[in-house]
Enzyme design. Structure first.
Site, PDB file in Angstrom:
ATOM      1  N   TYR A 219      -1.758 -32.897  28.589  1.00  0.00           N
ATOM      2  CA  TYR A 219      -1.484 -32.719  27.159  1.00  0.00           C
ATOM      3  C   TYR A 219      -2.212 -31.470  26.642  1.00  0.00           C
ATOM      4  CZ  TYR A 219      -1.226 -33.791  22.146  1.00  0.00           C
ATOM      5  OH  TYR A 219      -1.000 -33.734  20.793  1.00  0.00           O
TER       6      TYR A 219
ATOM      7  N   ALA B 250      -3.286 -28.927  28.326  1.00  0.00           N
ATOM      8  CA  ALA B 250      -2.696 -27.716  28.929  1.00  0.00           C
ATOM      9  C   ALA B 250      -1.398 -27.348  28.217  1.00  0.00           C
ATOM     10  CB  ALA B 250      -2.445 -27.942  30.415  1.00  0.00           C
TER      11      ALA B 250
HETATM   12  P1  NAP Z   1       4.896 -39.364  17.016  1.00  0.00           P
HETATM   13  O1  NAP Z   1       4.758 -40.108  15.747  1.00  0.00           O
HETATM   14  O2  NAP Z   1       4.768 -40.081  18.314  1.00  0.00           O
HETATM   15  O3  NAP Z   1       6.306 -38.595  16.973  1.00  0.00           O
HETATM   16  C1  NAP Z   1       6.716 -37.808  18.057  1.00  0.00           C
HETATM   17  C2  NAP Z   1       8.062 -37.192  17.738  1.00  0.00           C
HETATM   18  O4  NAP Z   1       8.440 -36.393  18.876  1.00  0.00           O
HETATM   19  C3  NAP Z   1       9.141 -38.229  17.520  1.00  0.00           C
HETATM   20  O5  NAP Z   1       9.937 -37.859  16.434  1.00  0.00           O
HETATM   21  C4  NAP Z   1       9.943 -38.171  18.815  1.00  0.00           C
HETATM   22  O6  NAP Z   1      11.330 -38.426  18.621  1.00  0.00           O
HETATM   23  C5  NAP Z   1       9.783 -36.719  19.207  1.00  0.00           C
HETATM   24  N1  NAP Z   1      10.063 -36.498  20.621  1.00  0.00           N
HETATM   25  C6  NAP Z   1       9.347 -36.943  21.704  1.00  0.00           C
HETATM   26  N2  NAP Z   1       9.957 -36.565  22.848  1.00  0.00           N
HETATM   27  C7  NAP Z   1      11.076 -35.870  22.471  1.00  0.00           C
HETATM   28  C8  NAP Z   1      12.118 -35.224  23.184  1.00  0.00           C
HETATM   29  N3  NAP Z   1      12.144 -35.192  24.540  1.00  0.00           N
HETATM   30  N4  NAP Z   1      13.111 -34.623  22.485  1.00  0.00           N
HETATM   31  C9  NAP Z   1      13.104 -34.636  21.121  1.00  0.00           C
HETATM   32  N5  NAP Z   1      12.150 -35.222  20.402  1.00  0.00           N
HETATM   33  C10 NAP Z   1      11.147 -35.843  21.062  1.00  0.00           C
HETATM   34  O7  NAP Z   1       3.834 -38.191  17.103  1.00  0.00           O
HETATM   35  P2  NAP Z   1       3.189 -37.252  15.983  1.00  0.00           P
HETATM   36  O8  NAP Z   1       1.771 -37.639  15.861  1.00  0.00           O
HETATM   37  O9  NAP Z   1       4.038 -37.188  14.777  1.00  0.00           O
HETATM   38  O10 NAP Z   1       3.231 -35.874  16.769  1.00  0.00           O
HETATM   39  C11 NAP Z   1       4.016 -34.761  16.357  1.00  0.00           C
HETATM   40  C12 NAP Z   1       3.443 -33.512  17.021  1.00  0.00           C
HETATM   41  O11 NAP Z   1       2.099 -33.325  16.572  1.00  0.00           O
HETATM   42  C13 NAP Z   1       3.362 -33.625  18.549  1.00  0.00           C
HETATM   43  O12 NAP Z   1       3.703 -32.399  19.134  1.00  0.00           O
HETATM   44  C14 NAP Z   1       1.904 -33.950  18.799  1.00  0.00           C
HETATM   45  O13 NAP Z   1       1.468 -33.523  20.056  1.00  0.00           O
HETATM   46  C15 NAP Z   1       1.246 -33.155  17.682  1.00  0.00           C
HETATM   47  N6  NAP Z   1      -0.100 -33.632  17.348  1.00  0.00           N
HETATM   48  C16 NAP Z   1      -0.318 -34.913  16.931  1.00  0.00           C
HETATM   49  C17 NAP Z   1      -1.614 -35.323  16.659  1.00  0.00           C
HETATM   50  C18 NAP Z   1      -1.944 -36.729  16.202  1.00  0.00           C
HETATM   51  O14 NAP Z   1      -3.132 -37.074  16.183  1.00  0.00           O
HETATM   52  N7  NAP Z   1      -0.975 -37.546  15.829  1.00  0.00           N
HETATM   53  C19 NAP Z   1      -2.674 -34.429  16.797  1.00  0.00           C
HETATM   54  C20 NAP Z   1      -2.417 -33.136  17.212  1.00  0.00           C
HETATM   55  C21 NAP Z   1      -1.120 -32.745  17.484  1.00  0.00           C
HETATM   56  P3  NAP Z   1      12.059 -39.798  19.117  1.00  0.00           P
HETATM   57  O15 NAP Z   1      11.163 -40.937  18.740  1.00  0.00           O
HETATM   58  O16 NAP Z   1      13.337 -39.748  18.336  1.00  0.00           O
HETATM   59  O17 NAP Z   1      12.277 -39.675  20.596  1.00  0.00           O
END
Ligand code: NAP
Length: 244
Positions: free
Chosen positions: A152, A154
């Protein structure tokens, strides 16, 4: 005509909030989802009832043919793509020595290859328009690394390198490329953390709270606005001071 934004992974969490905020600010919106069709449809219905122009499209952003179909749909429906928010992402926790090749590829393809595939498609239109903005949702773990989240970290560090290099490459074409490095944000991605983990993370955060999707959506809103027209190639952190 108002600008068109494509948010990948807009069905849940941060992406959903980004989509809602930008729709309310007057952008026309394409919300991408992969597995969460019901959630994407509900968000779309809610925004349309409020009078906003919103479409949804199912695509696995790690697959070139599906990404291409999504951008074709965007051009067909809206005739433009002005802003791309590369938000889709998945996490993996575990020792690197226990991780198999399939899981490694899944993380890198979903979190990093997708950014290449989507940006490449968006740039075809942005370069000819001599205008556009790309926002990549990285992570503070891409800046400093997280134990037991090597793949993750990386992938997220890769997004930062991608952002800096692409900003240099397409700046002369009038396109801004920036990354956001969120701290801990309370979404489904945190669902496996128990209360003691949450309390520990809060305690490690100088502002003494964890983030909400709105904290990131506000930063995206700023970066896509005219106020950020002179900002490119940067990594903006919204992490409560967790990483300074
Ligand atoms: P989340 O609630 O788990 O949502 C993840 C989203 O990514 C969902 O809408 C999911 O869509 C989509 N997704 C996953 N695989 C996919 C694929 N192959 N094709 C298209 N869509 C895909 O996570 P989040 O916390 O909102 O994270 C959003 C971004 O922020 C991510 O890149 C994560 O790494 C980053 N981030 C999050 C945090 C945190 O603490 N939450 C911190 C730093 C960075 P479906 O459900 O429709 O598949």
């Amino acid at each position: 005509m108002s600008k068109v934004v494509l948010v990948t992974g807009g069905s849940r969490g941060i992406g959903r909030q980004v989509a809602i905020q930008l729709a309310k600010e007057g952008y026309r919106l394409l919300i991408n989802y992969n597995k969460s069709q019901k959630e994407a449809q509900e968000t779309c219905r809610f925004l349309r009832e409020e009078g906003y122009q919103v479409e949804i499209f199912k695509a696995d952003v790690s697959k070139q043919d599906q990404v291409k179909a999504m951008f074709d749909f965007c051009m067909d429906r809206f005739g433009s793509i002005d802003v791309l928010v590369n938000n889709s992402g998945i996490s993996y926790e575990g020792l690197i020595t226990d991780m198999d090749e399939e899981d490694w590829d899944r993380i890198i393809d979903t979190n990093l290859k997708s950014v290449f595939l989507c940006s490449k498609e968006a740039l075809k239109h942005m370069i000819s328009n001599h205008s556009g903005k790309i926002i990549n949702i990285s992570s503070m773990w891409g800046q400093v690394g997280a134990s037991c989240e090597v793949a993750y970290s990386a992938s997220k560090a890769g997004m930062i390198g991608f952002t800096k290099a692409l900003a240099k490459e397409v700046g002369p074409s009038g396109i801004n490329v920036n990354a956001i490095a969120p701290g801990v944000i309370m979404t489904d991605m945190m669902k496996d953390f128990d209360q003691s983990d949450i309390d520990y993370l809060k305690g490690e955060t100088p502002l003494m709270r964890l983030g909400q999707p709105e904290d990131i959506a506000n930063l995206v809103s700023f970066l896509v606005s005219d106020k950020a027209d002179f900002i490119t190639g940067q990594v903006l952190a919204s992490n409560g001071g967790f990483v300074i």
